[in-house]
Design a protein around this motif. Structure first.
Motif, PDB file in Angstrom:
ATOM      1  N   THR A 135       0.829  -1.205   0.000  1.00  0.00           N
ATOM      2  CA  THR A 135       0.000   0.000   0.000  1.00  0.00           C
ATOM      3  C   THR A 135       0.865   1.257   0.000  1.00  0.00           C
ATOM      4  O   THR A 135       0.596   2.203  -0.736  1.00  0.00           O
ATOM      5  N   ALA A 136       1.920   1.259   0.825  1.00  0.00           N
ATOM      6  CA  ALA A 136       2.807   2.426   0.887  1.00  0.00           C
ATOM      7  C   ALA A 136       3.485   2.672  -0.452  1.00  0.00           C
ATOM      8  O   ALA A 136       3.569   3.817  -0.912  1.00  0.00           O
ATOM      9  N   LEU A 137       3.964   1.624  -1.093  1.00  0.00           N
ATOM     10  CA  LEU A 137       4.615   1.775  -2.394  1.00  0.00           C
ATOM     11  C   LEU A 137       3.618   2.261  -3.449  1.00  0.00           C
ATOM     12  O   LEU A 137       3.944   3.113  -4.272  1.00  0.00           O
ATOM     13  N   ARG A 138       2.410   1.722  -3.402  1.00  0.00           N
ATOM     14  CA  ARG A 138       1.374   2.131  -4.360  1.00  0.00           C
ATOM     15  C   ARG A 138       1.043   3.615  -4.184  1.00  0.00           C
ATOM     16  O   ARG A 138       0.797   4.337  -5.138  1.00  0.00           O
ATOM     17  N   ASN A 139       1.071   4.096  -2.909  1.00  0.00           N
ATOM     18  CA  ASN A 139       0.743   5.497  -2.622  1.00  0.00           C
ATOM     19  C   ASN A 139       1.955   6.416  -2.676  1.00  0.00           C
ATOM     20  O   ASN A 139       1.835   7.612  -2.413  1.00  0.00           O
TER      21      ASN A 139
END
Length: 180
Positions: free
Chosen positions: A51-55
């Motif tokens: 999720t962090a990488l996607r955001n």
């Protein structure tokens, strides 16, 4: 005949669903694209990283990638919050964990100076029953046995005590157990 076709279709559907459900936790496209081995992380950590990488949140991603979420706080680990709390309490932040500082703060608000002294002396870190730790109960049992309480664990003293019986007049006598 129709019932068996329906049952077969249901079974195929359930099997397919189970296969997708079991594969879902391992499907983290952002981890795979960034060369991160998902097997090194719990499902929750992998989801957080993905999720962090996607955001685009690199700080959070690094936090989980470097396993900082698993770090155990030690008394010498001083962060700004710990330093501020210690300063308010007049204590050295390098000597206490955040939890210990919070315990002192709570005890002070409750005017419980006994708990304040307990934490400040680091007595909260002692492992009850360990060798070297002398509690009033342990001291009493050791005195009855005529031994130094610091030389034995609680379990050792209890075992020694179970091998003696008081006779009421002359103190303790050794009991012999014969098991057949």
């Amino acid at each position: 005949m129709k019932l068996s076709k329906f049952a077969a279709a249901a079974l195929i559907g359930l099997t397919a669903t189970a296969g997708v459900a079991s594969a879902a936790p391992l499907n983290y496209p952002m981890l795979a694209r960034n060369g991160i081995d998902a097997s090194q992380y719990s499902d929750s950590e992998a989801r957080q990283i993905n999720t962090a990488l996607r955001n685009g949140d690199v700080t959070t991603a690094r936090y989980y990638i470097n396993h900082e979420d698993r770090a155990v706080e030690h008394p010498a680990d001083v962060n700004p919050g710990t330093a501020q709390l210690a300063a308010q309490l007049g204590l050295n932040p390098g000597n206490y964990t955040t939890g210990e500082l919070e315990a002192v703060s709570t005890a002070l608000r409750s005017d419980n100076m006994q708990n304040v002294a307990f934490v400040e002396a680091h007595d909260n870190r002692m492992v009850p029953g360990a060798k070297g730790v002398v509690t009033p109960g342990k001291a009493q049992i050791a005195a009855q046995l005529g031994v130094n309480p610091a030389d034995y664990t609680d379990a050792q003293l209890n075992l020694m005590m179970s091998n003696v019986v008081g006779n009421g007049d002359s103190g303790l006598i050794t009991a012999q157990h014969n098991y057949k």
